[in-house]
Structure formats: C-alpha cells, structure tokens
Design a protein around this motif. Sequence first.
Motif, PDB file in Angstrom:
ATOM      1  N   ILE A   1      -0.191   6.741   3.261  1.00  0.00           N
ATOM      2  CA  ILE A   1       1.211   6.313   3.281  1.00  0.00           C
ATOM      3  C   ILE A   1       1.845   6.588   4.636  1.00  0.00           C
ATOM      4  CG2 ILE A   1       3.510   6.821   2.342  1.00  0.00           C
ATOM      5  CD1 ILE A   1       2.085   7.305  -0.371  1.00  0.00           C
ATOM      6  N   ASP A   2       1.650   7.804   5.147  1.00  0.00           N
ATOM      7  CA  ASP A   2       2.293   8.204   6.404  1.00  0.00           C
ATOM      8  C   ASP A   2       1.528   7.732   7.633  1.00  0.00           C
ATOM      9  OD1 ASP A   2       4.245   9.462   4.945  1.00  0.00           O
ATOM     10  OD2 ASP A   2       3.290  11.432   5.064  1.00  0.00           O
ATOM     11  N   GLY A   3       0.226   7.527   7.486  1.00  0.00           N
ATOM     12  CA  GLY A   3      -0.588   7.123   8.616  1.00  0.00           C
ATOM     13  C   GLY A   3      -0.953   8.261   9.544  1.00  0.00           C
ATOM     14  N   VAL A   4      -0.685   9.490   9.115  1.00  0.00           N
ATOM     15  CA  VAL A   4      -0.988  10.657   9.947  1.00  0.00           C
ATOM     16  C   VAL A   4      -1.190  11.855   9.018  1.00  0.00           C
ATOM     17  CG1 VAL A   4       1.440  11.286  10.280  1.00  0.00           C
ATOM     18  CG2 VAL A   4      -0.227  11.951  11.991  1.00  0.00           C
TER      19      VAL A   4
ATOM     20  N   SER B   1      -4.037  13.212  -3.775  1.00  0.00           N
ATOM     21  CA  SER B   1      -2.675  13.295  -3.267  1.00  0.00           C
ATOM     22  C   SER B   1      -2.675  13.387  -1.750  1.00  0.00           C
ATOM     23  CB  SER B   1      -1.977  14.505  -3.876  1.00  0.00           C
ATOM     24  OG  SER B   1      -0.684  14.638  -3.367  1.00  0.00           O
ATOM     25  N   PHE B   2      -3.522  14.233  -1.205  1.00  0.00           N
ATOM     26  CA  PHE B   2      -3.624  14.386   0.241  1.00  0.00           C
ATOM     27  C   PHE B   2      -4.045  13.073   0.885  1.00  0.00           C
ATOM     28  CE2 PHE B   2      -6.156  15.296   4.029  1.00  0.00           C
ATOM     29  CZ  PHE B   2      -5.237  15.999   4.784  1.00  0.00           C
TER      30      PHE B   2
ATOM     31  N   ARG C   1       0.825  -1.209   0.000  1.00  0.00           N
ATOM     32  CA  ARG C   1       0.000   0.000   0.000  1.00  0.00           C
ATOM     33  C   ARG C   1       0.858   1.257   0.000  1.00  0.00           C
ATOM     34  NH1 ARG C   1      -4.530   0.222   4.295  1.00  0.00           N
ATOM     35  NH2 ARG C   1      -4.731   2.228   3.272  1.00  0.00           N
ATOM     36  N   GLN C   2       1.901   1.273   0.812  1.00  0.00           N
ATOM     37  CA  GLN C   2       2.749   2.456   0.891  1.00  0.00           C
ATOM     38  C   GLN C   2       3.521   2.670  -0.403  1.00  0.00           C
ATOM     39  OE1 GLN C   2       5.038   1.824   4.449  1.00  0.00           O
ATOM     40  NE2 GLN C   2       3.549   2.909   5.709  1.00  0.00           N
ATOM     41  N   LEU C   3       4.111   1.615  -0.935  1.00  0.00           N
ATOM     42  CA  LEU C   3       4.892   1.762  -2.162  1.00  0.00           C
ATOM     43  C   LEU C   3       4.010   2.154  -3.336  1.00  0.00           C
ATOM     44  CD1 LEU C   3       7.237  -1.323  -1.813  1.00  0.00           C
ATOM     45  CD2 LEU C   3       7.919   1.072  -1.743  1.00  0.00           C
ATOM     46  N   PHE C   4       2.889   1.461  -3.503  1.00  0.00           N
ATOM     47  CA  PHE C   4       2.042   1.773  -4.645  1.00  0.00           C
ATOM     48  C   PHE C   4       1.358   3.126  -4.466  1.00  0.00           C
ATOM     49  CE2 PHE C   4      -1.660   1.270  -7.495  1.00  0.00           C
ATOM     50  CZ  PHE C   4      -0.934   1.249  -8.680  1.00  0.00           C
TER      51      PHE C   4
ATOM     52  N   THR D   1       4.719  15.212  15.319  1.00  0.00           N
ATOM     53  CA  THR D   1       5.308  13.921  15.662  1.00  0.00           C
ATOM     54  C   THR D   1       6.806  13.945  15.452  1.00  0.00           C
ATOM     55  OG1 THR D   1       3.271  12.814  15.026  1.00  0.00           O
ATOM     56  CG2 THR D   1       5.234  11.451  15.192  1.00  0.00           C
ATOM     57  N   LYS D   2       7.250  14.497  14.321  1.00  0.00           N
ATOM     58  CA  LYS D   2       8.683  14.571  14.066  1.00  0.00           C
ATOM     59  C   LYS D   2       9.364  15.474  15.087  1.00  0.00           C
ATOM     60  CE  LYS D   2       9.111  13.399   9.242  1.00  0.00           C
ATOM     61  NZ  LYS D   2       9.595  13.798   7.954  1.00  0.00           N
TER      62      LYS D   2
END
Length: 140
Positions: free
Chosen positions: A103-106, A96-97, A50-53, A114-115
């Motif tokens: 992808i990021d889960g957030v 895109s959003f 899911r993340q890669l695609f 978080t970062k």
Amino acid sequence: MTFLDLIRRAAQGFDAIGAAVLVLGLVWSMVLAGRMWRVTGGHEAYRALRQLFGAVLLLGLEFFVAADLIRTVAVSPSLRNVAVLGLIVVIRTFLSFSLQVEIDGVVPWHKAVTKSGAAVVGEAARANRPGAGGGSDREV
C-alpha cells in the motif's frame, strides 16, 4: 442461552463482520477504481484498486483474528488451539506487513525517514520563500 453460546455467537459475529468488510470493501474498491479509470486511466486505477483493497484486507483480517482469539481464549483454550492461534497471528502479521508495504510502497522504517525528510524539505521551502525573512517564522 449459556455463556459459551454467547461467546460462540460473538465469534460468529466477528467472522460475519470480517466477511462483510471483505465483500463490501471489494465492491467499493472496484467502484472507486472504475471511476478513477474513466478519469485518469488504467495504471492509476489499478494502483488505487490495489491500495484500497489492500487496506480492506487488513481490516478484514483484524476481524477474523478477533474471532479466532475469542474462540481460542473463551471457548476451547487447549494447547493445540493456542498454538493454532499463534500460527494464525504470525501469518496475519506477515500478511499485514506485506500488504502495508504494498500500500505504502516503502517499508515502515523507511517511511518514517521519508516523512521526516519531507518535513525538513517543507521547512526549508517555507524558510526560503519571499518575505520569510530568510529564516524561521518564529520570534526569537
């Protein structure tokens, strides 16, 4: 060959690159997910796929929007075509959003927090490790 023919071919080239990115990206994502499935199991492989695609979809969308932009601005700049392009850009922005959140889960504004929080925790851990002098590594 006229200028408009050249522009049309450039737009077709962007469309072709976008399609190639999607097809090759899907294949590559599945290969990597298959390797991961053998090593770590189904759940992690599915998440990786899911993340890669999702990232591949974002890149492919960028090429398709570029093709539409070239067609609208250079080939047939009518009010209707500009409105259609605007709608495509709005849909692409939403996709895109949504994909980036997947992808990021957030959501992006929480990602920054978080970062930042992770950086603070990392600094605290470095300051509290033995031999660190109980404070910062900087000279005062």
